[in-house]
Design a protein around this motif. Structure first.
Motif, PDB file in Angstrom:
ATOM      1  N   GLY A   1       4.248  65.968  41.301  1.00 56.72           N
ATOM      2  CA  GLY A   1       4.249  64.612  40.801  1.00 56.72           C
ATOM      3  C   GLY A   1       4.217  64.575  39.296  1.00 56.72           C
ATOM      4  N   ALA A   2       3.914  63.389  38.758  1.00 55.59           N
ATOM      5  CA  ALA A   2       3.890  63.212  37.317  1.00 55.59           C
ATOM      6  C   ALA A   2       2.773  64.015  36.670  1.00 55.59           C
ATOM      7  CB  ALA A   2       3.737  61.728  36.977  1.00 55.59           C
ATOM      8  N   GLU A   3       1.670  64.235  37.390  1.00 57.36           N
ATOM      9  CA  GLU A   3       0.628  65.143  36.929  1.00 57.36           C
ATOM     10  C   GLU A   3       1.054  66.547  37.342  1.00 57.36           C
ATOM     11  OE1 GLU A   3      -1.708  67.407  35.582  1.00 57.36           O
ATOM     12  OE2 GLU A   3      -2.231  65.357  35.005  1.00 57.36           O
ATOM     13  N   THR A   4       1.560  67.313  36.378  1.00 55.05           N
ATOM     14  CA  THR A   4       2.218  68.589  36.699  1.00 55.05           C
ATOM     15  C   THR A   4       1.274  69.781  36.714  1.00 55.05           C
ATOM     16  OG1 THR A   4       2.772  68.905  34.359  1.00 55.05           O
ATOM     17  CG2 THR A   4       4.395  67.771  35.736  1.00 55.05           C
ATOM     18  N   ILE A   5       0.011  69.609  36.347  1.00 57.46           N
ATOM     19  CA  ILE A   5      -0.907  70.751  36.219  1.00 57.46           C
ATOM     20  C   ILE A   5      -1.956  70.752  37.320  1.00 57.46           C
ATOM     21  CG2 ILE A   5      -2.488  71.971  34.678  1.00 57.46           C
ATOM     22  CD1 ILE A   5       0.406  71.832  33.673  1.00 57.46           C
ATOM     23  N   THR A   6      -2.798  69.758  37.355  1.00 58.13           N
ATOM     24  CA  THR A   6      -4.002  69.803  38.192  1.00 58.13           C
ATOM     25  C   THR A   6      -3.726  69.639  39.679  1.00 58.13           C
ATOM     26  OG1 THR A   6      -4.394  67.423  37.919  1.00 58.13           O
ATOM     27  CG2 THR A   6      -5.367  68.888  36.284  1.00 58.13           C
ATOM     28  N   THR A   7      -2.606  69.027  40.050  1.00 59.35           N
ATOM     29  CA  THR A   7      -2.382  68.709  41.461  1.00 59.35           C
ATOM     30  C   THR A   7      -1.844  69.872  42.276  1.00 59.35           C
ATOM     31  OG1 THR A   7      -0.191  67.841  40.895  1.00 59.35           O
ATOM     32  CG2 THR A   7      -2.008  66.268  41.002  1.00 59.35           C
ATOM     33  N   VAL A   8      -1.547  71.012  41.648  1.00 61.10           N
ATOM     34  CA  VAL A   8      -1.023  72.137  42.427  1.00 61.10           C
ATOM     35  C   VAL A   8      -2.131  72.860  43.177  1.00 61.10           C
ATOM     36  CG1 VAL A   8       0.869  72.450  40.800  1.00 61.10           C
ATOM     37  CG2 VAL A   8      -1.209  73.808  40.527  1.00 61.10           C
TER      38      VAL A   8
ATOM     39  N   TRP B   1       4.168  64.716  27.191  1.00 64.48           N
ATOM     40  CA  TRP B   1       5.395  65.137  27.871  1.00 64.48           C
ATOM     41  C   TRP B   1       5.024  66.116  28.967  1.00 64.48           C
ATOM     42  CZ3 TRP B   1       8.178  70.062  27.419  1.00 64.48           C
ATOM     43  CH2 TRP B   1       9.390  70.046  28.116  1.00 64.48           C
ATOM     44  N   SER B   2       5.464  65.832  30.181  1.00 64.53           N
ATOM     45  CA  SER B   2       5.184  66.711  31.315  1.00 64.53           C
ATOM     46  C   SER B   2       6.485  67.025  32.028  1.00 64.53           C
ATOM     47  CB  SER B   2       4.188  66.057  32.283  1.00 64.53           C
ATOM     48  OG  SER B   2       4.682  64.818  32.762  1.00 64.53           O
ATOM     49  N   ILE B   3       6.565  68.257  32.537  1.00 62.02           N
ATOM     50  CA  ILE B   3       7.761  68.695  33.242  1.00 62.02           C
ATOM     51  C   ILE B   3       7.375  69.754  34.264  1.00 62.02           C
ATOM     52  CG2 ILE B   3       8.280  70.456  31.486  1.00 62.02           C
ATOM     53  CD1 ILE B   3      11.273  69.941  32.076  1.00 62.02           C
ATOM     54  N   TYR B   4       8.062  69.766  35.398  1.00 62.21           N
ATOM     55  CA  TYR B   4       7.893  70.857  36.358  1.00 62.21           C
ATOM     56  C   TYR B   4       9.256  71.255  36.916  1.00 62.21           C
ATOM     57  CZ  TYR B   4       8.388  67.670  40.408  1.00 62.21           C
ATOM     58  OH  TYR B   4       8.852  66.777  41.330  1.00 62.21           O
ATOM     59  N   TYR B   5       9.303  72.489  37.386  1.00 65.41           N
ATOM     60  CA  TYR B   5      10.496  72.993  38.079  1.00 65.41           C
ATOM     61  C   TYR B   5      10.026  73.743  39.312  1.00 65.41           C
ATOM     62  CZ  TYR B   5      14.824  75.432  39.176  1.00 65.41           C
ATOM     63  OH  TYR B   5      15.949  75.895  39.824  1.00 65.41           O
ATOM     64  N   ASP B   6      10.628  73.436  40.458  1.00 65.48           N
ATOM     65  CA  ASP B   6      10.253  74.070  41.720  1.00 65.48           C
ATOM     66  C   ASP B   6      11.502  74.613  42.406  1.00 65.48           C
ATOM     67  OD1 ASP B   6       8.491  74.854  43.760  1.00 65.48           O
ATOM     68  OD2 ASP B   6       8.977  73.073  44.939  1.00 65.48           O
ATOM     69  N   GLN B   7      11.520  75.920  42.636  1.00 74.69           N
ATOM     70  CA  GLN B   7      12.620  76.580  43.351  1.00 74.69           C
ATOM     71  C   GLN B   7      12.115  76.963  44.728  1.00 74.69           C
ATOM     72  OE1 GLN B   7      15.820  77.313  41.945  1.00 74.69           O
ATOM     73  NE2 GLN B   7      16.433  77.864  44.030  1.00 74.69           N
ATOM     74  N   PHE B   8      12.841  76.575  45.792  1.00 78.99           N
ATOM     75  CA  PHE B   8      12.363  76.850  47.143  1.00 78.99           C
ATOM     76  C   PHE B   8      13.532  77.218  48.047  1.00 78.99           C
ATOM     77  CE2 PHE B   8      12.629  72.274  46.265  1.00 78.99           C
ATOM     78  CZ  PHE B   8      13.674  71.899  47.102  1.00 78.99           C
ATOM     79  N   LYS B   9      13.191  77.865  49.144  1.00 75.49           N
ATOM     80  CA  LYS B   9      14.187  78.158  50.171  1.00 75.49           C
ATOM     81  C   LYS B   9      13.520  78.153  51.535  1.00 75.49           C
ATOM     82  CE  LYS B   9      14.025  83.253  49.821  1.00 75.49           C
ATOM     83  NZ  LYS B   9      14.850  84.468  49.598  1.00 75.49           N
ATOM     84  N   PHE B  10      14.354  77.944  52.562  1.00 73.22           N
ATOM     85  CA  PHE B  10      13.891  77.874  53.946  1.00 73.22           C
ATOM     86  C   PHE B  10      14.624  78.953  54.727  1.00 73.22           C
ATOM     87  CE2 PHE B  10      14.203  73.578  52.068  1.00 73.22           C
ATOM     88  CZ  PHE B  10      12.843  73.345  51.898  1.00 73.22           C
TER      89      PHE B  10
END
Length: 699
Positions: free
Chosen positions: A259-266, A486-495
């Motif tokens: 989400g918009a909070e890119t640090i604490t919510t993981v 400024w917050s940003i995240y990138y998530d790479q995933f596969k199934f």
């Protein structure tokens, strides 16, 4: 010396705050949703989150007795702020006043405003010689909520049944269109909690019928919980949830993901046993749970035996004997038609679980072990599909895990690894860090086998469940000054294996960036962009040879939002939402433009919104969080063409009584029929009202 410094800091903080007074009040849920969720989803995904948020609000964290694990659980403080807090407390001793938070490095006023509803400096006091029942009878923190909700246009399910050409009578709802909800709760933080929740959905009958297991309201949840009885930290009877580790085995409570909070919510926090007070009819234990502390080791035991809605069928085994099996579990919690009623409480689910957790005296290291054994009343035999052959089957499941959490300066390391009865494994490993006062970083790696089975897990994942997935997430937050973020995240995933609507192994990615500008307390502006790429089946099949062909769908969402507070009475919110979806070379678009006006005057609180929307299809549906009555929520999916508006009023009659009323209407300009099946409305307008009354005891 420490006490002198503390007094001096308190004087300075009090002087500084003379023009900027703040107090603990109700949670600004709208702000929380905006901060924690970059792109809002459907309402069903928020039910449990709201319940977890309520538990945090009712049981605030004592700042002089807390540990890093507790402070992380509210997803507000970054690693630098948490480390600064404990350094300050070590150097100057216990806090004397909440105003003292302003003296801690990294604690600006905005951060303090956000954490105030969840923290306290007041000790719970168990009156000497006063019995538990007298404490309950005199407790001020108790209330009863009664809520009525209804859609006023006639749905097909409430019309008279018709007969088809074959003589078959069509199905209809057996009950009325009223949704009735009640919640009773009396609790004192860290001492006791008791209450119940009842709910009747629209279309359900209010009837006493033991044969179909319906007793007035179609759902009843209840609990009685005691805290801090000597070494017994928690003792709860009735309905409850558990949160330990990173959510691979026990993943209830207040937890979010990307989400918009890119640090604490993981990261998930081990908050232990919590009463369940929601209206969702699954995802909780019913029985007894207890936590016992001996030194640095805490042992938790869970025993549960709960009914579940499900479809039970009879099959003939190899010896020509009839055997009952579970073909599916029903998670909707709805009992409106004869078919839905026939599913009610047909399955019994028994659980026995344990948790062993060691907390180091320096509060920087935590390690633990989880186990959970689950048994169903019948064997689970799914309708075989190409994508679900590795899903759970059988009558029993066992899952165990080990987890850890370690704090080193501004670095927080955490992880959990689990193994289920099927030999499927899952793990989560991650790190949060404040690289400086202005830059935060989070990294998380997860992997869940295709045959990893967990019924109460809620780990960080792209899927709704931790199964058949692996990926890596990186989040960054940069704060050059108080005004900019400024917050940003990138998530790479596969199934690695097939999924529903994705009949081949697939992969994808997602990234989001938000820039926030807050030039003053009265103005907040943010702009956000998100891209998501995921594969799914091509629906327009030309022939059998294309059955398992996939196409990569790519969706872009953007949001521009302005909040402006004119004064203490009036505030505005303006927003533009848009999306673009590209699937199999077919590009579609959608947008929504909304305007809010909010008024807070004496005993009145009034909120209103008008929104225009235009989308090409359901893939471009627009979600915008709406204000609602206390502890309810509304996040409608706006798609097609039309406009929507709502008006919400709150009035405090006296110290005991508060009343809410909400009117919402959606008008479509591109159709003369809304919904499908028994939910169909003939017309272009849908109107909904909500009325709620809260009575607070001993006020």
């Amino acid at each position: 010396m420490k006490s002198c410094l503390s007094i001096l800091l308190l004087i300075l903080c009090t002087a500084y705050s003379s023009a900027q007074t703040y107090r603990k009040g109700e949670i600004n849920i709208e702000t929380f949703i905006e901060d924690l969720f970059g792109v809002q989803q459907g309402e069903d995904e928020y039910e449990e989150i709201y319940e977890g948020l309520l538990q945090l609000f009712l049981n605030p964290i004592h700042l002089n007795k807390t540990n890093p694990e507790e402070l992380k659980s509210i997803f507000i403080l970054n690693p630098y702020q948490i480390n600064s807090f404990f350094k300050y407390r070590d150097n100057f001793g216990n806090l004397i006043s909440l105003y003292e938070l302003q003296a801690i490095p990294g604690f600006d006023l905005e951060t303090i405003y956000r954490i105030l509803p969840f923290v306290t400096l007041s000790d719970y006091q168990r009156s000497s010689g006063v019995s538990l029942w007298k404490r309950i009878a005199s407790e001020r923190d108790g209330y009863f909520i009664l809520r009525h909700q209804r859609v006023w246009e006639m749905r097909r399910g409430f019309t008279p049944a018709d007969t088809s050409s074959t003589g078959r009578i069509s199905s209809r709802y057996l009950g009325d269109p009223h949704n009735i909800y009640g919640r009773f709760r009396i609790q004192h933080s860290k001492d006791f909690s008791l209450g119940f929740t009842v709910d009747k959905d629209a279309g359900e009958q209010f009837i006493w019928d033991p044969q179909t297991k319906r007793y007035g309201f179609n759902f009843l949840s209840y609990h009685f919980t005691l805290y801090n009885q000597g070494r017994w930290k928690v003792l709860t009877i009735g309905d409850f949830q558990a949160q330990f580790g990173q959510g691979l085995v026990y993943g209830a409570g207040f937890s979010v993901g990307k989400g918009a909070e890119t640090i604490t919510t993981v990261r998930r926090s081990s908050t232990g046993l919590k009463p369940y007070t929601g209206a969702m009819e699954f995802g909780f234990f019913r029985g007894i749970g207890t936590s016992f502390q001996a030194g640095q080791l805490t042992t938790t035991i869970i025993a549960s035996h709960a009914p579940r809605d499900g479809r039970v069928e009879a099959i003939i085994d190899t010896l020509d004997r009839q055997e009952l099996i579970i073909s599916s579990l029903q998670l909707s919690g709805l009992h409106r038609t004869p078919t839905e009623i026939a599913y009610k409480d047909q399955v019994r689910e028994s659980n026995f679980g344990t948790n062993f957790q060691y907390d180091h005296p320096n509060k920087r290291l935590q390690i633990g072990l989880n186990t959970l054994y689950t048994r169903f009343s019948q064997s689970f035999v799914r309708n075989p599909q190409v994508y679900n052959q590795f899903e759970f089957s059988g009558q029993t499941n066992f899952i165990g895990s080990a987890y850890y959490s370690y704090n080193f300066r501004n670095y927080f390391f955490f992880g959990e690894q689990a193994l289920s009865k099927s030999r499927g494994m899952g793990y989560v490993i991650g790190m949060m860090s404040s690289l400086s006062k202005n830059i935060d970083l989070s990294i998380l790696r997860r992997k869940f086998d295709r045959n990893f089975h967990t019924f109460y897990g809620n780990a960080f994942s792209e899927n709704t469940r931790p199964i058949n997935e692996e990926g890596i997430y990186i989040g960054i937050n940069f704060r050059p000054s108080i005004k900019y973020n400024w917050s940003i995240y990138y998530d790479q995933f596969k199934f690695p294996w097939l999924k529903f609507r994705t009949y081949a192994p697939s992969e994808g990615h997602e990234w989001m960036s938000r820039f926030t500008y807050k030039p003053s307390k009265a103005v907040l502006l943010f702009a956000q962009f998100r891209e998501e790429s995921k594969a799914r089946n091509i629906s327009e099949m030309l022939g059998p040879q294309t059955t398992y062909q996939l196409s990569q769908g790519k969706k872009w969402n953007y949001t521009v939002n302005l909040d402006y507070k004119i004064n203490d009475k009036f505030s505005f919110k303006s927003r533009i939402n848009g999306s673009r979806f590209d699937f199999s070379n077919n590009i579609t678009k959608g947008y929504a433009i909304s305007q809010d006006l909010n008024v807070d005057y004496q005993k009145w609180r009034i909120s209103s919104r008008f929104v225009l929307f235009d989308t090409d299809n359901f893939d471009n549906r627009q979600y915008i969080y709406e204000r609602n009555v206390l502890w309810a929520f509304s996040i409608p999916a706006l798609h097609g063409q039309g406009y929507r508006y709502y008006l919400l009023g709150q009035y405090k009659l006296n110290q005991k009584l508060t009343f809410w009323a909400r009117f919402a209407r959606t008008t479509y300009t591109d159709r003369e029929q809304i919904g499908s099946g028994l939910q169909t409305i003939q017309g272009s307008v849908q109107t909904e009202t909500i009325f709620q009354l809260r009575y607070q005891f001993n006020r």
